[in-house]
Design a protein around this motif. Structure first.
Motif, PDB file in Angstrom:
ATOM      1  N   SER A  53       0.830  -1.210   0.000  1.00 58.20           N
ATOM      2  CA  SER A  53       0.000   0.000   0.000  1.00 58.20           C
ATOM      3  C   SER A  53       0.866   1.263   0.000  1.00 58.20           C
ATOM      4  N   ILE A  54       1.921   1.246   0.796  1.00 56.92           N
ATOM      5  CA  ILE A  54       2.825   2.405   0.853  1.00 56.92           C
ATOM      6  C   ILE A  54       3.472   2.641  -0.509  1.00 56.92           C
ATOM      7  N   LEU A  81      -3.550  13.148  -1.623  1.00 60.09           N
ATOM      8  CA  LEU A  81      -2.143  13.564  -1.726  1.00 60.09           C
ATOM      9  C   LEU A  81      -1.893  14.359  -3.000  1.00 60.09           C
ATOM     10  N   LEU A 119      -6.816   3.276  -0.915  1.00 66.97           N
ATOM     11  CA  LEU A 119      -5.612   3.718  -1.615  1.00 66.97           C
ATOM     12  C   LEU A 119      -5.938   4.808  -2.624  1.00 66.97           C
ATOM     13  N   ILE A 154      -6.807   8.073  -0.598  1.00 68.41           N
ATOM     14  CA  ILE A 154      -5.609   8.680   0.007  1.00 68.41           C
ATOM     15  C   ILE A 154      -4.692   9.232  -1.074  1.00 68.41           C
ATOM     16  N   GLY A 155      -4.525   8.447  -2.159  1.00 68.31           N
ATOM     17  CA  GLY A 155      -3.694   8.932  -3.256  1.00 68.31           C
ATOM     18  C   GLY A 155      -4.259  10.187  -3.881  1.00 68.31           C
ATOM     19  N   LEU A 183       0.972   4.058  -3.111  1.00 67.75           N
ATOM     20  CA  LEU A 183       0.752   5.493  -2.877  1.00 67.75           C
ATOM     21  C   LEU A 183       1.935   6.305  -3.397  1.00 67.75           C
ATOM     22  N   LEU A 185       1.716   6.569  -7.169  1.00 70.30           N
ATOM     23  CA  LEU A 185       0.721   7.545  -7.616  1.00 70.30           C
ATOM     24  C   LEU A 185       1.270   8.965  -7.556  1.00 70.30           C
ATOM     25  N   VAL A 186       1.992   9.276  -6.492  1.00 68.50           N
ATOM     26  CA  VAL A 186       2.576  10.616  -6.360  1.00 68.50           C
ATOM     27  C   VAL A 186       3.662  10.832  -7.408  1.00 68.50           C
TER      28      VAL A 186
END
Length: 334
Positions: free
Chosen positions: A135-136, A192, A185, A188-189, A139, A142-143
């Motif tokens: 998951s980390i 961000l 995910l 949250i993504g 993310l 995605l950034v």
């Protein structure tokens, strides 16, 4: 030791399908340049054979390689972003592009490498670490993709995710739980990316003329020989809106169809389908790389029958590794 020696000489399950695919391409490519029609197939066959044999001989450990490639691809991407935004002090609105500096510096290629190797690496992690570390990493992907202002990698994530859901369904896994994790995910993504003000930058590029491009590619293919395609040297007659020239079809599938005809495209699809069925017996983490690249090459990519390029690294390499693993599996079942 005997098993390791025997695998040197047997073909993997995918090898005949790959060699057939290369043979079909070589028939229609470079009809006026026989040297290239021989040279490039030899390159591809040698690349495949070396990778498959290194895996079959157990010189390369596919799981360890996946973890190393995940680490290297993340480090590579972050280093490029650091140079662009910190060292060169460019604003977020300026797209990082190191294409003129080195071959794989194109932002789309960087994100393809990143997605292909990270989804493979995540699935090579110990199962107890996959939910949290995976998951980390997703993310982070995605950034990074947002900073590179490319969406091709997102298509790769969707392709790998679709295969993962299929695996879950076949193993009676709690799909609802997996869906909740995926939704979290995405949320949250999205937060961000929004906080970094990157949504507007991504949306400003629209569909990058892809829909118009694919209509033109199909139209011009219909004007060529429907069996053999338009040939590798074909130059598009039409232009995109605003007079933008068309360099290539921006999809390995469209490229195969328009340059080499439907037989080459069918041979690739047959290879991918055979890889899917062969992988179901061994469940290699590398098929997640195949699933990702099969998806993002819908939106970009050019010729496979060529010098070493992004298609070799993100599609042919994982397929060759799976082929090597099938060779080991064949011997262990004897």
């Amino acid at each position: 030791m005997a098993t390791r020696e025997r695998t040197n000489y047997c073909l993997g399950v995918l090898a005949p399908w790959f060699f057939g695919f290369v043979a079909v391409m070589s028939v229609f490519a470079f009809q006026q340049e026989p040297l290239k029609a021989v040279k490039y197939p030899i390159y591809l066959v040698c690349f495949w054979s070396v990778i498959s044999s290194l895996v079959a001989r157990q010189i390369i450990n596919p799981d360890k390689l996946a973890l190393w490639m995940m680490g290297l691809s993340i480090t590579f991407s972050v280093a490029l972003l650091f140079i662009h935004f910190v060292v060169n002090a460019e604003p977020l609105s300026v797209r990082p592009n190191f294409w003129e500096t080195f071959r794989f510096g194109n932002p789309i290629h960087v994100c393809m490498l990143l997605v292909c190797f990270t989804v493979t690496g995540i699935m090579a992690l110990p199962k107890r670490l996959q939910p949290v570390l995976g998951s980390i990493v997703i993310l982070l992907i995605l950034v990074i993709q947002s900073l590179f202002q490319t969406r091709s990698g997102i298509a790769g994530l969707l392709g790998a995710g679709a295969f993962l859901i299929l695996v879950f369904a076949s193993n009676n896994f709690n799909i609802g739980k997996a869906g909740i994790i995926a939704a979290l995910l995405v949320v949250i993504g999205g937060v961000l990316i929004n906080q970094m003000n990157l949504f507007d930058v991504l949306m400003a590029r629209g569909d990058s003329y892809r829909l118009e491009l694919y209509r033109i590619v199909w139209s011009e293919y219909l004007d060529c020989n429907l069996l053999s395609g338009c040939g590798y040297g074909y130059e598009f007659k039409s232009t995109l809106s605003g007079g933008h020239p068309i360099a290539h079809p921006h999809s390995i599938y469209s490229s195969l169809l328009v340059y080499l005809g439907p037989l080459s495209l069918t041979a690739l699809l047959a290879l991918q389908l055979r890889a899917f069925t062969a992988n179901w017996k061994i469940m290699s983490p590398w098929f997640y790389g195949v699933a990702a690249s099969s998806a993002f090459f819908l939106l970009d990519g050019k010729n496979i029958l060529d010098n070493l390029n992004i298609t070799w690294i993100c599609l042919i390499l994982p397929l060759a590794i799976i082929d090597g693993q099938t060779r080991i599996n064949q011997e262990s079942n004897k």
